[in-house]
Design an enzyme around this catalytic site. Structure first.
Site, PDB file in Angstrom:
ATOM      1  N   ASP A 185       8.584  17.891   6.129  1.00 37.34           N
ATOM      2  CA  ASP A 185       8.373  16.492   6.643  1.00 37.34           C
ATOM      3  C   ASP A 185       7.274  16.374   7.960  1.00 37.34           C
ATOM      4  OD1 ASP A 185       8.812  14.001   8.112  1.00 37.34           O
ATOM      5  OD2 ASP A 185      10.239  13.476   6.841  1.00 37.34           O
ATOM      6  N   SER A 194      -6.514   1.444   5.656  1.00 39.13           N
ATOM      7  CA  SER A 194      -6.323   0.203   3.995  1.00 39.13           C
ATOM      8  C   SER A 194      -6.732  -0.805   4.536  1.00 39.13           C
ATOM      9  CB  SER A 194      -4.945  -0.076   3.980  1.00 39.13           C
ATOM     10  OG  SER A 194      -4.342  -1.518   3.528  1.00 39.13           O
ATOM     11  N   ALA A 195      -7.503  -2.309   3.673  1.00 42.29           N
ATOM     12  CA  ALA A 195      -8.350  -3.327   3.792  1.00 42.29           C
ATOM     13  C   ALA A 195      -7.310  -4.558   4.095  1.00 42.29           C
ATOM     14  CB  ALA A 195      -8.595  -3.720   2.393  1.00 42.29           C
ATOM     15  N   TYR A 247       3.303  -2.617   9.376  1.00 37.99           N
ATOM     16  CA  TYR A 247       2.363  -1.742   8.156  1.00 37.99           C
ATOM     17  C   TYR A 247       1.127  -1.322   8.810  1.00 37.99           C
ATOM     18  CZ  TYR A 247      -0.133   0.488   4.469  1.00 37.99           C
ATOM     19  OH  TYR A 247      -0.904   1.120   3.454  1.00 37.99           O
ATOM     20  N   LYS A 256      -1.566   1.157  10.524  1.00 37.60           N
ATOM     21  CA  LYS A 256      -2.453   2.441  10.254  1.00 37.60           C
ATOM     22  C   LYS A 256      -4.025   1.416  11.218  1.00 37.60           C
ATOM     23  CE  LYS A 256      -1.855   3.300   5.880  1.00 37.60           C
ATOM     24  NZ  LYS A 256      -1.272   4.696   5.977  1.00 37.60           N
ATOM     25  N   ASN A 305       4.416  -4.482  -5.181  1.00 43.65           N
ATOM     26  CA  ASN A 305       2.910  -5.529  -6.307  1.00 43.65           C
ATOM     27  C   ASN A 305       1.885  -6.023  -7.695  1.00 43.65           C
ATOM     28  OD1 ASN A 305       2.530  -2.610  -3.958  1.00 43.65           O
ATOM     29  ND2 ASN A 305       1.318  -3.549  -3.501  1.00 43.65           N
ATOM     30  N   ARG A 327       2.792 -17.004  -1.427  1.00 47.08           N
ATOM     31  CA  ARG A 327       3.186 -15.590  -0.162  1.00 47.08           C
ATOM     32  C   ARG A 327       3.451 -15.612   1.015  1.00 47.08           C
ATOM     33  NH1 ARG A 327       3.568  -9.417  -2.762  1.00 47.08           N
ATOM     34  NH2 ARG A 327       1.736  -9.829  -2.210  1.00 47.08           N
TER      35      ARG A 327
HETATM   36  P1  NAD Z   1       3.186   6.968  -1.645  1.00 45.03           P
HETATM   37  O1  NAD Z   1       4.111   6.350  -1.545  1.00 45.03           O
HETATM   38  O2  NAD Z   1       3.242   7.130  -3.421  1.00 45.03           O
HETATM   39  O3  NAD Z   1       2.961   8.412  -1.417  1.00 45.03           O
HETATM   40  C1  NAD Z   1       2.963   8.656   0.002  1.00 45.03           C
HETATM   41  C2  NAD Z   1       3.590  10.307  -0.439  1.00 45.03           C
HETATM   42  O4  NAD Z   1       3.746  10.082   1.174  1.00 45.03           O
HETATM   43  C3  NAD Z   1       4.877   9.962  -1.172  1.00 45.03           C
HETATM   44  O5  NAD Z   1       4.660  10.584  -2.036  1.00 45.03           O
HETATM   45  C4  NAD Z   1       6.207  10.043   0.170  1.00 45.03           C
HETATM   46  O6  NAD Z   1       6.868  10.827  -0.187  1.00 45.03           O
HETATM   47  C5  NAD Z   1       5.533  11.118   1.163  1.00 45.03           C
HETATM   48  N1  NAD Z   1       5.210  10.865   2.968  1.00 45.03           N
HETATM   49  C6  NAD Z   1       5.912   9.589   3.136  1.00 45.03           C
HETATM   50  N2  NAD Z   1       6.254   9.936   4.845  1.00 45.03           N
HETATM   51  C7  NAD Z   1       6.269  11.459   4.747  1.00 45.03           C
HETATM   52  C8  NAD Z   1       6.562  12.472   5.754  1.00 45.03           C
HETATM   53  N3  NAD Z   1       7.034  11.993   7.384  1.00 45.03           N
HETATM   54  N4  NAD Z   1       6.087  13.236   5.696  1.00 45.03           N
HETATM   55  C9  NAD Z   1       6.313  14.004   4.609  1.00 45.03           C
HETATM   56  N5  NAD Z   1       5.873  13.626   3.544  1.00 45.03           N
HETATM   57  C10 NAD Z   1       5.362  11.614   3.372  1.00 45.03           C
HETATM   58  O7  NAD Z   1       1.578   6.433  -2.056  1.00 45.03           O
HETATM   59  P2  NAD Z   1       0.528   5.578  -2.173  1.00 45.03           P
HETATM   60  O8  NAD Z   1       0.545   4.363  -3.293  1.00 45.03           O
HETATM   61  O9  NAD Z   1       0.241   6.887  -3.148  1.00 45.03           O
HETATM   62  O10 NAD Z   1      -0.216   5.945  -0.792  1.00 45.03           O
HETATM   63  C11 NAD Z   1      -0.829   6.997  -0.081  1.00 45.03           C
HETATM   64  C12 NAD Z   1      -1.390   6.650   1.169  1.00 45.03           C
HETATM   65  O11 NAD Z   1      -2.410   5.693   0.676  1.00 45.03           O
HETATM   66  C13 NAD Z   1      -0.361   6.056   1.876  1.00 45.03           C
HETATM   67  O12 NAD Z   1      -0.881   6.025   3.398  1.00 45.03           O
HETATM   68  C14 NAD Z   1      -0.641   4.394   1.910  1.00 45.03           C
HETATM   69  O13 NAD Z   1      -0.269   3.422   3.086  1.00 45.03           O
HETATM   70  C15 NAD Z   1      -1.913   4.136   1.446  1.00 45.03           C
HETATM   71  N6  NAD Z   1      -2.931   2.843   0.995  1.00 45.03           N
HETATM   72  C16 NAD Z   1      -2.227   2.638   0.092  1.00 45.03           C
HETATM   73  C17 NAD Z   1      -2.521   1.200  -0.921  1.00 45.03           C
HETATM   74  C18 NAD Z   1      -1.844   1.210  -2.117  1.00 45.03           C
HETATM   75  O14 NAD Z   1      -2.321   0.577  -2.819  1.00 45.03           O
HETATM   76  N7  NAD Z   1      -1.288   2.240  -2.832  1.00 45.03           N
HETATM   77  C19 NAD Z   1      -3.375   0.758   0.040  1.00 45.03           C
HETATM   78  C20 NAD Z   1      -3.914   0.940   0.737  1.00 45.03           C
HETATM   79  C21 NAD Z   1      -3.406   2.305   1.504  1.00 45.03           C
HETATM   80  N1  UFG Z   2       1.166 -11.300  -6.902  1.00 39.30           N
HETATM   81  C1  UFG Z   2       1.659 -12.292  -7.628  1.00 39.30           C
HETATM   82  N2  UFG Z   2       2.869 -11.585  -7.631  1.00 39.30           N
HETATM   83  C2  UFG Z   2       3.712 -10.838  -7.635  1.00 39.30           C
HETATM   84  C3  UFG Z   2       3.164 -10.026  -6.628  1.00 39.30           C
HETATM   85  C4  UFG Z   2       1.539 -10.037  -6.232  1.00 39.30           C
HETATM   86  O1  UFG Z   2       1.421 -13.115  -7.580  1.00 39.30           O
HETATM   87  O2  UFG Z   2       4.595 -10.539  -7.852  1.00 39.30           O
HETATM   88  C5  UFG Z   2      -0.324 -11.204  -6.270  1.00 39.30           C
HETATM   89  C6  UFG Z   2      -0.670 -11.382  -4.883  1.00 39.30           C
HETATM   90  O3  UFG Z   2      -0.434 -12.868  -4.002  1.00 39.30           O
HETATM   91  C7  UFG Z   2      -1.945 -11.465  -4.678  1.00 39.30           C
HETATM   92  C8  UFG Z   2      -2.057 -10.302  -5.707  1.00 39.30           C
HETATM   93  O4  UFG Z   2      -0.946 -10.607  -6.650  1.00 39.30           O
HETATM   94  O5  UFG Z   2      -2.812 -12.559  -4.470  1.00 39.30           O
HETATM   95  C9  UFG Z   2      -2.055  -9.082  -5.256  1.00 39.30           C
HETATM   96  O6  UFG Z   2      -0.821  -8.245  -4.431  1.00 39.30           O
HETATM   97  P1  UFG Z   2      -0.523  -6.898  -4.187  1.00 39.30           P
HETATM   98  O7  UFG Z   2       1.269  -7.168  -3.577  1.00 39.30           O
HETATM   99  O8  UFG Z   2      -0.044  -6.213  -5.571  1.00 39.30           O
HETATM  100  O9  UFG Z   2      -1.626  -6.330  -3.422  1.00 39.30           O
HETATM  101  P2  UFG Z   2      -1.685  -6.570  -1.883  1.00 39.30           P
HETATM  102  O10 UFG Z   2      -2.872  -6.944  -2.100  1.00 39.30           O
HETATM  103  O11 UFG Z   2      -1.323  -8.398  -1.036  1.00 39.30           O
HETATM  104  O12 UFG Z   2      -1.826  -5.667  -1.066  1.00 39.30           O
HETATM  105  C10 UFG Z   2      -1.817  -4.484  -1.131  1.00 39.30           C
HETATM  106  C11 UFG Z   2      -1.095  -3.568  -0.723  1.00 39.30           C
HETATM  107  C12 UFG Z   2      -1.366  -3.284   0.528  1.00 39.30           C
HETATM  108  C13 UFG Z   2      -2.597  -2.858   1.263  1.00 39.30           C
HETATM  109  C14 UFG Z   2      -3.928  -4.028   0.649  1.00 39.30           C
HETATM  110  C15 UFG Z   2      -5.057  -4.067   1.144  1.00 39.30           C
HETATM  111  O13 UFG Z   2      -0.194  -3.309  -1.631  1.00 39.30           O
HETATM  112  O14 UFG Z   2      -0.497  -2.347   1.252  1.00 39.30           O
HETATM  113  O15 UFG Z   2      -3.495  -4.102  -0.832  1.00 39.30           O
HETATM  114  O16 UFG Z   2      -5.563  -2.865   0.504  1.00 39.30           O
HETATM  115  F1  UFG Z   2      -2.553  -2.672   2.738  1.00 39.30           F
END
Ligand code: NAD
Ligand code: UFG
Length: 333
Positions: free
Chosen positions: A58, A124-125, A148, A152, A198, A291
């Site tokens: 961790d 993140s965006a 969240y 960031k 998502n 939402r």
């Molecule tokens: P994910 O949850 O699949 O991967 C994150 C990993 O980090 C996991 O394997 C988890 O076990 C590990 N982790 C969390 N806290 C920890 C800690 N304290 N010590 C060690 N390991 C730890 O998520 P992802 O989708 O691969 O996202 C990766 C990164 O990108 C994250 O920081 C997330 O916020 C960022 N991000 C993701 C998205 C998305 O939509 N997936 C969008 C924008 C930003």
């Molecule tokens: N949506 C639905 N039904 C669902 C889930 C999503 O209609 O069950 C719609 C949402 O309203 C949105 C689009 O699908 O219009 C995408 O939604 P997501 O939840 O897949 O993604 P978001 O854009 O809301 O958020 C994602 C990540 C966040 C990140 C953000 C910007 O989950 O962590 O993109 O990068 F911050």
């Protein structure tokens, strides 16, 4: 010299680990497995034919993090580890602040101590908030609408301050748009626990019959068909973007925020249609209320990533859906 990938067994981290291994780098992964499974390591080996050194640890455990740096020569860190569920962050904000921020602080302190000052950070965006006009450009004002997003934004500020205090640092703040898709092998992808929040994992769940129907959150936005528009990006393109960001930080000092998106937006209903085409399944849906916290449209300006990194996404929505479906079908077979 090795590259340390925090959160490397997670969704984006595993694809990025593959990208670095295929490019010939030595990769070390640290993950506490709070949101991923150890079996991912076998899949990475199957895909690349290469071993990854793994620490189950961790980032909040300073002693464990120090051990990784004392046992290895680490030249750069690709920092994914963090909690990422927007809704959950509203319910348990302290856990999000502690995990994401304290974890990053400890990591940076240990990096400093071992004179490792190159980092690529997963932002993140979401930091563009609710009030900017699309496309989002890196120098726009930033804000957060949930814990969240605040983590960031705070981490971006912390890393900026760190560079001001010590100009030897080189940090890339990568602002991801909406990562979807899976590795072409179908061996790794996004497998969220429980009911997905998502869009893509939910749509995939409906296509397999595990979930009954998709709720489309709002059809009265000012968009092409009234449903929300997002910049979906293939996770393999995203992984490639990290390799470019790594090369950049190795050759420069400073902090640069860079969008990783395609620059194109697709509506919820366009995604549903593309997924139906890729899977050959019907995706049942119903229109539901908006939402809370959602914006109408979100897509990137890609100019800076092209200019700084020479990087551009190459895979289109059909390919993203095909690869998602291949992974989902494998997991469910
Ligand atoms: P994910 O949850 O699949 O991967 C994150 C990993 O980090 C996991 O394997 C988890 O076990 C590990 N982790 C969390 N806290 C920890 C800690 N304290 N010590 C060690 N390991 C730890 O998520 P992802 O989708 O691969 O996202 C990766 C990164 O990108 C994250 O920081 C997330 O916020 C960022 N991000 C993701 C998205 C998305 O939509 N997936 C969008 C924008 C930003
Ligand atoms: N949506 C639905 N039904 C669902 C889930 C999503 O209609 O069950 C719609 C949402 O309203 C949105 C689009 O699908 O219009 C995408 O939604 P997501 O939840 O897949 O993604 P978001 O854009 O809301 O958020 C994602 C990540 C966040 C990140 C953000 C910007 O989950 O962590 O993109 O990068 F911050």
């Amino acid at each position: 010299m090795a590259i340390l990938i925090t959160g490397g067994t997670g969704y984006i981290g595993s694809h990025t680990s593959v990208e670095f291994l295929n490019a010939g780098y030595e990769v070390i992964i640290v993950d506490n497995l709070s949101n991923s499974k150890v079996e991912v390591l076998d899949k990475i080996k199957q895909i690349t034919g290469k071993e990854v050194k793994f620490y189950e640890a961790d980032l909040l455990d300073r002693v464990a993090v120090e051990q990784i740096f004392s046992e290895n020569q680490i030249e750069a860190v690709i920092h994914f580890a963090g909690l990422k569920a927007v809704g959950e962050s509203v319910t348990i904000p302290l856990r999000y602040y502690h995990n994401n921020i304290t974890g990053t602080l400890i990591l940076c302190e240990v990096m400093s101590k071992y004179n490792c000052k190159k980092m690529v950070f997963s932002s993140s965006a979401t930091v563009y908030g609710m009030h900017n006009a699309v496309p989002f450009v890196e120098n726009m004002p930033l804000s957060a609408t949930n814990p969240y997003g605040s983590t960031k934004l705070m981490i971006e500020n912390i890393l900026n301050d760190l560079y001001v205090s010590d100009n030897e640092w080189s940090i890339s703040l990568l602002r991801y748009f909406n990562p979807i898709g899976a590795h072409i092998s179908g061996l790794i992808g996004e497998a969220p626990n429980g009911i997905p929040n998502n869009l893509l994992p939910y749509v995939a769940g409906v296509a397999t019959g595990k979930l009954e129907k998709l709720k489309v959150y709002g059809d009265d936005y000012d968009t092409v068909d009234g449903t929300g528009v997002r910049d979906y990006i293939h996770v393999e393109d995203l992984a490639a973007g990290h390799l470019c960001a790594y090369s950049y930080v190795m050759q420069h000092t400073g902090v640069e925020a860079v969008n990783l998106g395609t620059g194109k937006g697709y509506s919820v209903l366009q995604v549903v249609k593309a997924f139906e085409k890729a899977s050959g399944k019907t995706v049942r849906y119903e229109i539901s209320p908006r939402r809370a916290g959602d914006i109408a449209s979100c897509y990137a300006s890609t100019e800076k990533a092209e200019r700084l990194f020479g990087w551009q996404a190459t895979r289109d929505l059909d390919k993203m859906c095909e690869d998602s479906w291949r992974f989902t079908s494998k997991v469910n077979s």
